[in-house]
Design a protein around this motif. Structure first.
Motif, short mmCIF file in Angstrom:
data_model
loop_
_atom_site.label_atom_id
_atom_site.label_comp_id
_atom_site.label_asym_id
_atom_site.label_seq_id
_atom_site.Cartn_x
_atom_site.Cartn_y
_atom_site.Cartn_z
N ALA A 59 -0.90 -3.51 -4.38
CA ALA A 59 -1.98 -3.66 -3.41
C ALA A 59 -3.15 -2.73 -3.75
O ALA A 59 -2.97 -1.56 -4.11
CB ALA A 59 -1.47 -3.37 -2.00
N GLN A 101 3.63 -4.79 1.27
CA GLN A 101 3.09 -4.48 -0.05
C GLN A 101 1.99 -3.42 0.02
O GLN A 101 1.86 -2.59 -0.88
CB GLN A 101 2.60 -5.74 -0.74
N GLN A 102 1.23 -3.44 1.09
CA GLN A 102 0.21 -2.40 1.24
C GLN A 102 0.86 -1.05 1.50
O GLN A 102 0.47 -0.04 0.91
CB GLN A 102 -0.74 -2.75 2.40
N THR A 151 5.44 -9.34 2.07
CA THR A 151 4.46 -9.53 3.14
C THR A 151 3.27 -8.65 2.82
O THR A 151 3.40 -7.64 2.12
CB THR A 151 5.03 -9.14 4.52
N LYS A 152 2.12 -9.03 3.32
CA LYS A 152 0.92 -8.25 3.07
C LYS A 152 1.09 -6.82 3.58
O LYS A 152 0.67 -5.86 2.94
CB LYS A 152 -0.29 -8.91 3.74
#
Length: 323
Positions: free
Chosen positions: A12, A292-293, A288-289
């Motif tokens: 990310a 990963q962030q 998932t966003k």
């Protein structure tokens, strides 16, 4: 002193931006082969990977003496040769917290998909077939859920099942302070009790010598009929050959099996994935966003701590580094 970090997999942007904000030079090299990484490894103080890139003895040998740390953006680090890292004096770190909720949610989602045959009904609907009679499901409400592994992900999975009025059993021989888990309503039991009493079994352990093939034909025979088995942990914890044998020869044993991880990824054989009682996903537990962030920022913060302060947070091999 300036530092240089090689980012081998897609991480990310927020994590990479954090490194750059600290004056660290980043080279993003997604999709490089082993030989390509070997050719450049000696230029870097640290390497960051997710799960795609394999950090081999060849890469580690090429990286020293400059290479000091390898960071895994995520929990599992079986794509990193930790033994070779230790022999070369390279510290391996993971970022175990960021993906906890995402993996727990997938485990619960797979259990519900199987209970209500969502994946099967959807496949029929996409063939323009209206078939209500084939998809009589089961409630999760009131069932007994067995959580194997009482760590972060196991606990978050159990908490979510508790919200659906289930009895939650937990087996974890290594967890010492069980009282906080009991306050959540978990019952700590031995392995055989969990296996024999659970309607839903969810695996949340690392892959080790002790857990490899933990779920085999002998164990499956002890399970209740119409059990749901979920693995969002690591491939190899379930013996896939013996699981397939059980699916084919014991038709009443499983209501269904939810698999997000496999012995070989991508799989070499697809028989188990194509079985009608298996609901499979391609190792997307942490995909998932949000997760990963979180894992990207966490591992990049740890890399900065390691390089600037010699402080190795979440190191997995410090005690094995050869002085």
């Amino acid at each position: 002193m300036s530092f240089k970090v090689l980012v081998c997999d897609s991480v990310a942007k927020k994590g990479v931006e954090y490194l750059k904000s600290k004056g660290i030079e980043c080279v993003e090299a997604n999709g490089k082969t082993e030989d390509e990484i070997v050719a450049m490894a000696g230029e870097f103080d640290a390497i960051i990977v997710r799960s795609a890139t394999k950090i081999t003895p060849k890469i580690l040998s090429a990286g020293v003496p400059k290479l000091k740390v390898v960071g895994r953006a995520g929990v599992g680090y079986d794509n990193i040769n930790v033994e070779a890292a230790s022999e070369n004096g390279v510290v391996v770190m993971n970022s175990p917290f960021g993906s906890t909720i995402s993996v727990a949610e997938l485990a619960v989602a797979l259990a519900f998909a199987i209970s209500r045959k969502i994946h099967l009904a959807d496949a029929k609907m996409k063939k323009n077939v209206w078939d209500k009679k084939s998809f009589m499901g089961n409630e999760v409400n009131g069932k007994t859920v067995g959580i194997i592994g009482g760590g972060r992900i196991g606990v978050e999975t159990g908490k979510r099942f508790k919200a659906f009025n289930t009895r939650v059993l937990c087996y974890d021989p290594y967890y010492v302070n069980k009282e906080d888990r009991r306050l959540m309503g978990f019952e700590f039991v031995d392995f055989d009790t969990l296996i024999s009493q659970s309607d839903i079994i969810s695996l949340h352990v690392p892959k080790t010598k002790e857990t490899t093939n933990m779920i085999n034909l002998e164990v499956i025979k002890k399970m209740k009929d119409k059990v749901i088995l979920i693995n969002c942990a690591r491939g190899g914890i379930i013996n896939e050959t013996e699981l397939l044998e059980a699916l084919n020869t014991m038709p009443d044993k499983f209501l269904g099996v939810g698999l997000d991880v496999f012995e070989n990824e991508p799989p070499v054989k697809w028989d188990i994935i194509n079985h009608e009682k298996v609901c499979a996903t391609p190792h997307v537990g942490a995909s998932t966003k949000e997760a990963q962030q979180l894992v990207a920022v966490q591992i990049c913060e740890q890399i900065v701590e390691a390089l600037t302060k010699n402080n190795f947070v979440n190191a997995v091999n410090l005690d094995k580094i050869k002085k």
